[in-house]
Design an enzyme around this catalytic site. Structure first.
Site, PDB file in Angstrom:
ATOM      1  CB  THR A 176      51.283 169.057 108.089  1.00  0.00           C
ATOM      2  OG1 THR A 176      52.610 168.226 107.928  1.00  0.00           O
ATOM      3  CG2 THR A 176      51.051 169.459 106.809  1.00  0.00           C
ATOM      4  NE  ARG A 203      60.919 164.349 106.315  1.00  0.00           N
ATOM      5  CZ  ARG A 203      59.694 164.743 106.659  1.00  0.00           C
ATOM      6  NH1 ARG A 203      59.269 165.994 106.781  1.00  0.00           N
ATOM      7  NH2 ARG A 203      58.982 163.887 107.271  1.00  0.00           N
ATOM      8  CB  VAL A 204      61.049 166.147 100.496  1.00  0.00           C
ATOM      9  CG1 VAL A 204      59.788 166.708  99.688  1.00  0.00           C
ATOM     10  CG2 VAL A 204      62.428 167.268  99.962  1.00  0.00           C
ATOM     11  CG  ASP A 206      52.958 163.785 103.989  1.00  0.00           C
ATOM     12  OD1 ASP A 206      53.704 164.329 104.804  1.00  0.00           O
ATOM     13  OD2 ASP A 206      51.687 163.750 103.951  1.00  0.00           O
ATOM     14  CB  THR A 225      48.505 166.144 108.979  1.00  0.00           C
ATOM     15  OG1 THR A 225      49.267 166.517 110.222  1.00  0.00           O
ATOM     16  CG2 THR A 225      47.182 165.779 109.598  1.00  0.00           C
ATOM     17  CG  LEU A 227      56.297 159.407 110.198  1.00  0.00           C
ATOM     18  CD1 LEU A 227      57.478 160.465 110.672  1.00  0.00           C
ATOM     19  CD2 LEU A 227      56.831 158.238 111.042  1.00  0.00           C
ATOM     20  N   GLY A 228      55.438 161.974 107.255  1.00  0.00           N
ATOM     21  CA  GLY A 228      55.280 162.043 105.937  1.00  0.00           C
ATOM     22  C   GLY A 228      55.661 160.900 105.295  1.00  0.00           C
TER      23      GLY A 228
END
EC number: 3.5.1.1
Length: 306
Positions: A176, A203-204, A206, A225, A227-228
């Site tokens: 990210t 999928r969304v 963070d 940044t 794993l959301g």
């Protein structure tokens, strides 16, 4: 004291020859932001820094975003002003060059915070954002290779949970990008991403979740940044800002936030950058790498590394 910090994502850079390019990318981005910051606006600085990262195909945001399970690009971005708590975000947007700029327009032109999917695309078109294809040949090749691996093992018929997939195929977790700046009056934070390789459509993560991956208030700002889903469950960006309110500086708060992520979800999950309202910068990670660069008053050149 003016300050800005950027990141190009946390994780593991598997090809050592990519590291100099990644460092140069974050260095160029922080300088782009710094030029705007010296003109006086943290908001402009964050947007310009993130745009520079989105335009660099080595990063997973804007041009060079990773592909979903069905071979499409769905991008997320958010920006937030600490002084007013104004915020704007887009999720699952496609066909635009700079999602961070669309997110800023959501903040400035609407009463909403988050627009998603087709609605976000329609909004962008109404404001004159041109059609743009962010898919690169390199990302398409990577997507095809990953799909082949999964098909050979029969994984596509019985889709695994994301954390299990990442453990077995670490290459699906991509970076990210983000920036946080302080102009002497206000802290602003912004984040942008293409998400996770082979993510389920819709999928969304963070990044566009205010308080999850992006947050700013009157005392600090943060961009996450990794794993959301971890950042969402911990409201990690907001938690980091709360640590500053309790008396920590940006560096100590960054370390505390990552300790929290590690405590609940283990290593190799998260990274964070911060700036507080005293002009201190902070960054921390529990991954092998996280590219970063920062500039503050009194520095002649940015500090950058992984």
């Amino acid at each position: 004291m003016a300050a800005i910090i950027v990141h190009g994502g946390a994780g593991t850079i598997r090809k050592e020859e990519r590291i100099p390019k990644v460092i140069e990318g974050v260095r160029e981005a922080v300088l782009a932001g710094w030029r705007e910051l010296k003109r006086g606006s943290a908001l402009d600085a964050v947007e310009e820094a993130v745009k520079a990262l989105e335009d660099n195909p080595i990063f997973n945001a804007g041009t060079g975003s990773v592909l979903t399970l069905d071979g499409k690009v769905e991008m997320d971005a958010a920006i937030m002003r600490g002084k007013t708590l104004d915020a704007g975000a887009v999720a699952g947007i496609w066909g635009v060059k700079n999602p961070i700029s669309v997110a800023r327009k959501v903040m400035e032109k609407t009463d909403h915070v988050l627009l998603i999917g087709e609605g976000a695309v329609k909004f962008a078109r109404l404001l004159g954002f041109e059609e743009y294809d962010p898919i690169t040949e390199e990302r398409l090749k990577q997507w095809e290779e990953l799909r082949k691996k999964l098909i050979e093992k029969g994984e596509t018929k019985h889709w695994k949970k994301l954390n299990e997939l990442i453990k077995e195929y670490p290459e699906v977790l991509r970076s990210t990008v983000g920036a946080v700046a302080f102009d002497g009056e206000e802290v602003v934070a912004g984040t942008s991403t293409g998400g996770v390789f082979l993510k389920m459509f819709g999928r969304v993560g963070d990044t566009p979740i205010i308080g999850g991956g992006t947050y700013a208030n009157e005392v600090a700002g943060a961009s996450c940044t990794g794993l959301g889903e971890v950042a969402i469950k911990l409201a990690l960006a907001k938690s980091a800002a709360d640590f500053v309110r309790l008396g920590m500086d940006a560096q100590t708060a960054s370390e505390a936030a990552i300790s929290l992520a590690t405590k609940y979800f283990g290593p190799d999950t998260m990274g964070i950058i911060m700036v507080d309202a005293k002009g201190n910068v902070g960054f921390a990670k529990n991954t092998k790498h996280m590219s970063y660069a920062f500039m503050k008053d009194g520095m002649d050149e940015p500090e950058a590394g992984v």
